[in-house]
Write a protein that holds these residues in place. Structure first.
Motif, PDB file in Angstrom:
ATOM      1  N   VAL A 179     -24.519  48.646  18.643  1.00  8.90           N
ATOM      2  CA  VAL A 179     -24.281  49.247  19.964  1.00  8.90           C
ATOM      3  C   VAL A 179     -25.006  48.441  21.047  1.00  8.90           C
ATOM      4  N   LYS A 180     -26.216  47.991  20.735  1.00  4.47           N
ATOM      5  CA  LYS A 180     -27.001  47.203  21.698  1.00  4.47           C
ATOM      6  C   LYS A 180     -26.475  45.784  21.850  1.00  4.47           C
ATOM      7  N   ASN A 181     -25.796  45.280  20.830  1.00  5.02           N
ATOM      8  CA  ASN A 181     -25.403  43.875  20.833  1.00  5.02           C
ATOM      9  C   ASN A 181     -23.906  43.636  20.977  1.00  5.02           C
ATOM     10  N   CYS A 182     -23.135  44.693  21.177  1.00  4.79           N
ATOM     11  CA  CYS A 182     -21.703  44.562  21.470  1.00  4.79           C
ATOM     12  C   CYS A 182     -21.440  45.109  22.868  1.00  4.79           C
ATOM     13  N   GLN A 183     -20.593  44.427  23.608  1.00  4.20           N
ATOM     14  CA  GLN A 183     -20.318  44.863  24.982  1.00  4.20           C
ATOM     15  C   GLN A 183     -19.373  46.055  25.031  1.00  4.20           C
ATOM     16  N   LYS A 184     -18.571  46.240  23.982  1.00  2.00           N
ATOM     17  CA  LYS A 184     -17.560  47.297  24.009  1.00  2.00           C
ATOM     18  C   LYS A 184     -17.555  48.108  22.722  1.00  2.00           C
ATOM     19  N   LEU A 185     -17.417  49.425  22.881  1.00  2.00           N
ATOM     20  CA  LEU A 185     -17.108  50.328  21.775  1.00  2.00           C
ATOM     21  C   LEU A 185     -15.685  50.822  21.994  1.00  2.00           C
ATOM     22  N   ILE A 186     -14.812  50.603  21.025  1.00  2.94           N
ATOM     23  CA  ILE A 186     -13.400  50.970  21.169  1.00  2.94           C
ATOM     24  C   ILE A 186     -13.022  51.973  20.085  1.00  2.94           C
ATOM     25  N   THR A 187     -12.334  53.035  20.459  1.00  2.00           N
ATOM     26  CA  THR A 187     -11.848  54.016  19.484  1.00  2.00           C
ATOM     27  C   THR A 187     -10.338  53.929  19.376  1.00  2.00           C
ATOM     28  N   SER A 188      -9.820  54.242  18.172  1.00  2.00           N
ATOM     29  CA  SER A 188      -8.391  54.031  17.911  1.00  2.00           C
ATOM     30  C   SER A 188      -7.563  55.304  17.911  1.00  2.00           C
ATOM     31  N   ASP A 189      -8.190  56.462  17.733  1.00  2.00           N
ATOM     32  CA  ASP A 189      -7.448  57.721  17.888  1.00  2.00           C
ATOM     33  C   ASP A 189      -8.406  58.860  18.188  1.00  2.00           C
ATOM     34  N   LEU A 190      -7.867  60.045  18.435  1.00  2.00           N
ATOM     35  CA  LEU A 190      -8.675  61.156  18.930  1.00  2.00           C
ATOM     36  C   LEU A 190      -9.658  61.693  17.896  1.00  2.00           C
ATOM     37  N   ASP A 191      -9.407  61.454  16.609  1.00  2.00           N
ATOM     38  CA  ASP A 191     -10.350  61.875  15.574  1.00  2.00           C
ATOM     39  C   ASP A 191     -11.684  61.149  15.718  1.00  2.00           C
ATOM     40  N   GLU A 193     -12.365  59.316  19.017  1.00  2.00           N
ATOM     41  CA  GLU A 193     -12.675  59.359  20.450  1.00  2.00           C
ATOM     42  C   GLU A 193     -13.416  60.644  20.823  1.00  2.00           C
ATOM     43  N   ILE A 194     -12.939  61.779  20.348  1.00  2.00           N
ATOM     44  CA  ILE A 194     -13.576  63.057  20.700  1.00  2.00           C
ATOM     45  C   ILE A 194     -15.017  63.120  20.210  1.00  2.00           C
ATOM     46  N   PRO A 195     -15.294  62.841  18.918  1.00  2.08           N
ATOM     47  CA  PRO A 195     -16.693  62.855  18.465  1.00  2.08           C
ATOM     48  C   PRO A 195     -17.582  61.859  19.205  1.00  2.08           C
TER      49      PRO A 195
END
Length: 379
Positions: A179-191, A193-195
């Protein structure tokens, strides 16, 4: 742009690669192929010595059983380390999750640090089990989740070793470091994204890419029996709620023996799995979900009527009505059987959902459009 994708569990990275290449980018996938599924990768870190040599396989399994040391994980780490010199000229790297290398967390961190020395633009994809996802599921705020069977019966803990490992300190440390060393966190579906949102993470939600050029729509054309397909992966049997599908099929088999054909497969390689369900009109995917996973989306692209996650959150996200593009499968065999009965008795409804499913995939999951969203996010 030269892009490196690490890890492959569902064909997500392969479809993303196809979309990015169509946009003119150069893309390489490094991974294991996900065990029996055998997804294609450009550079493999599959543990061939541990798995393909019978004598070595027996020896390594014995060592693991006696002292708990997994030599397969060590072999994967060594294979990736030997690849590092070939991976230092990429402009962006994306990990499919924090355990993309499928090795011990301390080795993952060591190898990620080596890799990141030469690649400044990085993203972490959350498209399955991950530390904050499992943490949120333990709050039990969802009415059900993939951990529901475990919460109801702790004796099956061994079946949930893969999701539960992300709560261990070493895996948590790896996720936090990424998390500290990546510029982006990407989610692929609502299962996911919501959490992630509930746990306070800033994410970019990008739906799964589906190659709508490669996967062609198959007109449902019911002329005889309605074919129902259930593909079983023993590693995720409880997690996906397969037992509810099996019980529902028992009910349906007795009631409509002369109107249906049921196909059940187990632990097939990806290519064989796809060809096996091609004849199906209805596909039973998973129960404990709110949105569709990759398997469901590919089947929907072909025009299959899929029983999967399609909860209120999904309907609201895409402004749909219940059963418009797929069937919400809840953990209740009687409800599943009831919905199957409705479709069997009204084949025209199957035809309508089939067409709607394809249109939905073309609108929301077209691989070139999704690839463009990834590229924009990385930049």
């Amino acid at each position: 742009m030269k892009i490196l994708l690490i890890g492959e569990y569902s064909r997500l990275h392969n479809s993303l690669k196809e979309g990015l290449m169509a946009l003119g980018h150069e893309v390489t996938i490094v991974g294991c192929g996900d065990k029996f599924k055998q997804f294609p990768v450009d550079f493999s870190i599959y543990a061939r010595i541990c798995n393909d040599n019978k004598i070595a396989n027996f020896l390594f399994k014995s060592i693991r059983k006696v002292i708990g040391f997994n030599l397969e994980k060590i072999e994967k780490a060594i294979r990736f380390y030997l690849l590092l010199s070939k991976l230092n000229h990429y402009q962006h790297v994306q990990l499919i999750n924090s355990d993309a290398l499928e090795t011990y967390p301390i080795l993952s961190r060591f190898l990620y640090k080596k890799l990141f020395q030469n690649i400044q633009s990085r993203s972490l994809l959350v498209c399955g089990d991950e530390t904050p996802i499992i943490d949120y599921l333990f709050k039990k705020e969802f009415k059900y989740s993939v951990l529901t069977p475990y919460f109801e019966d702790n004796s099956i803990e061994k079946e949930f070793q893969f999701p539960l490992k992300y709560r261990n300190d070493n895996y948590r440390k790896t996720f936090n470091w990424l998390v500290k060393n990546c510029q982006k966190l990407i989610t692929s579906d609502l299962d996911y994204e919501i959490p992630m949102q509930k746990m306070g993470f800033q994410t970019t939600f990008i739906p799964n890419p589906i190659n709508t050029d490669k996967i062609t729509f198959q007109n449902i054309g019911i002329t005889d029996k309605i074919v129902i397909f259930l593909g079983i992966n023993r590693l995720s049997y409880s997690k996906k709620g397969i037992i509810y599908f099996e019980k529902a099929l028992e009910i349906i088999r007795e009631k409509y023996a002369d109107k249906i054909e049921i196909i059940v497969s187990e632990n097939l390689p990806y290519s064989e799995y796809i060809s096996t369900y091609n004849r199906a009109h209805i596909l039973l995917d998973q129960v404990f979900a709110y949105d569709q996973g990759y398997n469901a989306l590919e089947a929907m692209a072909k025009g299959k009527v899929v029983f999967t996650g399609a909860e209120t959150e999904f309907l609201n996200q895409y402004q749909l009505q219940a059963d418009d593009v797929c069937i919400n499968a809840e953990p209740n065999e009687n409800e599943i059987a009831k919905k199957l009965s409705f479709l069997i008795e009204d084949p025209e409804k199957i035809n309508k959902i089939s067409k709607n499913a394809r249109k939905f995939i073309e609108k929301e999951h077209a691989y070139k459009i999704i690839a463009e969203k990834y590229f924009t996010s990385w930049n």
